[in-house]
Design an enzyme around this catalytic site. Sequence first.
Site, PDB file in Angstrom:
ATOM      1  N   HIS A  88       0.980  -1.548  -0.429  1.00  0.00           N
ATOM      2  CA  HIS A  88      -0.006  -0.054   0.044  1.00  0.00           C
ATOM      3  C   HIS A  88       0.897   1.180  -0.141  1.00  0.00           C
ATOM      4  CE1 HIS A  88      -3.819  -2.447   0.291  1.00  0.00           C
ATOM      5  NE2 HIS A  88      -3.700  -2.365   1.668  1.00  0.00           N
ATOM      6  N   SER A 118     -16.168   1.369   1.597  1.00  0.00           N
ATOM      7  CA  SER A 118     -15.138   0.795   2.572  1.00  0.00           C
ATOM      8  C   SER A 118     -14.254   0.591   3.230  1.00  0.00           C
ATOM      9  CB  SER A 118     -14.875  -0.015   1.241  1.00  0.00           C
ATOM     10  OG  SER A 118     -14.535  -1.127   1.337  1.00  0.00           O
TER      11      SER A 118
END
Length: 280
Positions: A88, A118
């Site tokens: 990430h 989300s």
Amino acid sequence: MVFSHSQNICKPLPSDIILASFPKTGTTWLKALLYSIVNRSSKQRLTVENPHSLIPVLEYKTYGTTHASAIAIPPSNINHSRRILSTHIPYQLLAKTLDSSECRVVYVTRNPKDTLVSTWHFVNKWKKAKEDRWPFDVAVDKFCHGLIPCGPYYDHVMGYRKLCLDRPKYAHFLTYEELKNDPKTHVRKLAEFLGCPFEGEDAEAQVQDIVNGCSFEVLSNHEVNKAGGFPSRIAFIPSNSFFRKGVIGDYEEHMSAEVVEKIDALTKENFHSFGFMYGV
Ligand code: PAP
């Protein structure tokens, strides 16, 4: 954790595959797909292992000490299978590592409103957060100010988009929405990009099989993805928190017209004004 532009945090092999993504944009799905594309004969491991157990996270393996999801990064002299890692970390911090490597990078992104929704659900599923839920309006505010892990979202996407435009042989960009709308085409494209295209009479059947095996419905119903979880520095993350709804446009259930307008304006400013007509 401190990174700087000058750090070369690892040396990927030319055969390595790095899946890069902003959190909650399709990482779990792509882990399953990439694993299945590369390891066609052993794709059934997805029935007994969570995709996050099969594909290690670069930053945990490089700097982490307490993350226990762990399979070790295989040593680089093992040739029988290609290594797949995920990250990430923003491109801006990995540029030196990625630009100097011939490894293949796959970047997946998702529209900002669904990504935010989300993220909000995911955080509220953490054990610790149960007593202290994260209010949605605070999540919106943090997202808009770039104050969420790996943020700002817009810089993350635009960083990897630049890499993919500059080095198309080595970096491939796709969106959650295009994958959802036409998974077979994108599985084929991914395999070609990775240098392992589907060929022969049963190519179509192989692609269909992988698409089915990695679908939300199939993956989320495996026992291994319903129970257990991953201890992390921040909280215990239940396996089933990686599988919630898996649809496009869930933001409509959560966002007022005012919030939609606010995020769309940011998206136009950060994407559209740079020629990337996505996310509204
Ligand atoms: P991570 O960054 O923590 O690994 P990531 O996998 O990127 O999370 O995102 C999770 C989202 O992908 C969830 O979206 P939702 O909250 O809107 O439902 C999850 O449901 C969705 N997801 C997981 N697996 C799949 C899949 N096989 N197909 C489609 N969507 C999926």
